[in-house]
Design a protein around this motif. Structure first.
Motif, mmCIF file in Angstrom:
data_model
loop_
_atom_site.group_PDB
_atom_site.id
_atom_site.type_symbol
_atom_site.label_atom_id
_atom_site.label_comp_id
_atom_site.label_asym_id
_atom_site.label_seq_id
_atom_site.Cartn_x
_atom_site.Cartn_y
_atom_site.Cartn_z
ATOM 1 N N GLU A 233 -1.574 4.374 3.668
ATOM 2 C CA GLU A 233 -0.188 4.331 3.192
ATOM 3 C C GLU A 233 0.291 2.879 3.072
ATOM 4 N N LEU A 234 -0.105 2.058 4.042
ATOM 5 C CA LEU A 234 0.292 0.643 3.987
ATOM 6 C C LEU A 234 -0.412 -0.079 2.834
ATOM 7 N N LEU A 235 -1.700 0.225 2.636
ATOM 8 C CA LEU A 235 -2.418 -0.398 1.510
ATOM 9 C C LEU A 235 -1.781 0.002 0.187
ATOM 10 N N ASP A 236 -1.393 1.263 0.103
ATOM 11 C CA ASP A 236 -0.760 1.770 -1.114
ATOM 12 C C ASP A 236 0.544 1.010 -1.394
ATOM 13 N N LEU A 237 1.320 0.776 -0.333
ATOM 14 C CA LEU A 237 2.578 0.031 -0.492
ATOM 15 C C LEU A 237 2.306 -1.404 -0.920
ATOM 16 N N MET A 238 1.244 -1.987 -0.362
ATOM 17 C CA MET A 238 0.905 -3.370 -0.722
ATOM 18 C C MET A 238 0.526 -3.460 -2.204
#
Ligand code: B4P
Length: 344
Positions: A233-238
């Motif tokens: 989820e964090l990678l997706d946001l990045m």
């Protein structure tokens, strides 16, 4: 199923003492200066380590600086077996469940150590540091930090990409005890956590950052998948942030115009209760007097390192937050809470 690497705390303690006594670990004395940020209240700390200025650059340190090379003149991989006996702590194959063949990891002491008992989790087989973390890599790291923190608070971190401060290409995560018992970012993260604990969120800072709280399922076998999901989820946001930034300002677009995960740099902080990710624009900050400060993920946990007195004075003058802002990207979202509902 119990958490991996049981009993690690005592093993690290015993091994660190022996390795320090035999000089297998090169220990650098340091002095910590607290630099609270007036606007955000973040209690930043700057660690002044004069001895590190003499450490040879790019020293994998398996023998002495640059001594051991492969035939093609690449420096030897310090995280490949056979391990230096004094630095070896433990080895384990971590599995999701009994039917899983799992992934093998080794815990090594950090050879160049500023904080006692700073250790590394390395993959047994070579994997690239630029590759995303697997659920088992995250699970193993989180399990270690959780266990060690029950005695003394620890922090985990991962330097990923060419601008993250990583100097070793073999995949490794790091963990170390916190001298003050707190991560400088703990309080601001706690103050801004969303009501819906599943939502990832951004702290109101001048650089892009993304946080996911960790509320792991009770069954240990479900934790790797859960950790992997929170990280994705964090990678997706990045990635989404970089795309939107490039739309607004084409000069921030990666070379070739396409945002590719394998080419992005970021700092990842891992604690028992959250993952905090900061996309990185640059590794190095140049101080007023021309010193280059290489900032790794610890900087984005609020702990900066300087190797000379002039840099310490320059950091005091400009402030830690300004340096972190310079090395990150500006945030794009106006709101400080980002809902993520996509299952990747
Ligand atoms: P990387 O991910 O490649 O990079 P790094 O932590 O930024 O360390 P770097 O190597 O660039 O060192 P620097 O002078 O900036 O990590 C590789 C890790 O492997 C490092 O921890 C390194 O020491 C270790 N290592 C290298 N060869 C080894 C070997 N043969 N066997 C075992 N371990 C080996 O920084 C020096 C040290 O200070 C680093 O450990 C760094 O993590 C630490 N540090 C940085 N900021 C700090 C802070 N604010 N507080 C405390 N420590 C800090």
């Amino acid at each position: 199923m119990s958490l991996p690497f049981q009993g690690l705390s005592q093993k690290i303690k015993t091994q660190f003492k022996a390795a320090k006594d035999s000089n297998a670990v090169v220990f650098f004395d340091s002095e910590v200066v607290e630099l609270d940020d007036a606007d955000t209240g973040i209690p930043f700390e700057v660690r002044y380590v004069p001895g590190l200025a003499k450490k040879p650059q790019g020293d994998g340190g398996k023998k002495s600086a640059g001594e051991e090379k492969n035939g093609d003149e690449r420096p030897a991989d310090p995280f490949a077996p056979p391990y230096v006996e004094e630095l070896f702590v433990a080895e384990e194959t971590v599995k999701e469940d009994e039917d899983d063949s799992g992934e093998a990891f080794v815990v090594l002491l950090n050879k160049f150590c500023v904080v006692p008992r700073h250790a590394l989790l390395v993959t047994k087989n070579f994997a690239r540091q630029t590759a995303p973390l697997s659920p088992l890599e995250l699970f193993a790291t989180w399990s270690i930090i959780k266990q060690l923190s029950s005695r003394e608070k620890h922090l985990g971190f991962f330097n990923c990409g060419s601008e993250s401060g990583a100097s070793q290409p073999h995949k490794h995560l790091q963990f170390m005890p916190l001298s003050g018992g707190v991560v400088p970012f703990d309080e601001i993260i706690d103050a801004h956590k969303p009501q819906n604990r599943r939502s990832c969120f951004q702290l109101p800072l001048p650089y892009a950052n993304f946080t996911a709280l960790i509320d792991p399922p009770s069954a240990a076998s479900s934790v790797p998948g859960y950790m992997g999901q929170r990280y994705l989820e964090l990678l997706d946001l990045m990635i989404d942030h970089r795309r939107r930034l490039a739309e607004e300002d084409p000069s921030t677009a990666p070379d070739g115009g396409h945002v590719r995960l394998s080419e992005l740099s970021y700092s990842l902080i891992i604690t028992p209760t959250y993952l905090h990710l900061v996309p990185r624009r640059r590794e190095t900050y140049t101080t007023e007097r021309g010193h280059a400060l290489s900032i790794n993920a610890l900087g984005y946990a609020g702990m900066m390192l300087v190797k000379d007195q002039e840099s310490l004075e320059d950091v005091k003058k400009v402030g830690v937050l300004a340096i972190l802002t310079d090395l990150g990207f500006r945030p794009v979202a106006a709101s400080d809470t980002v809902e993520v509902d996509a299952i990747l």
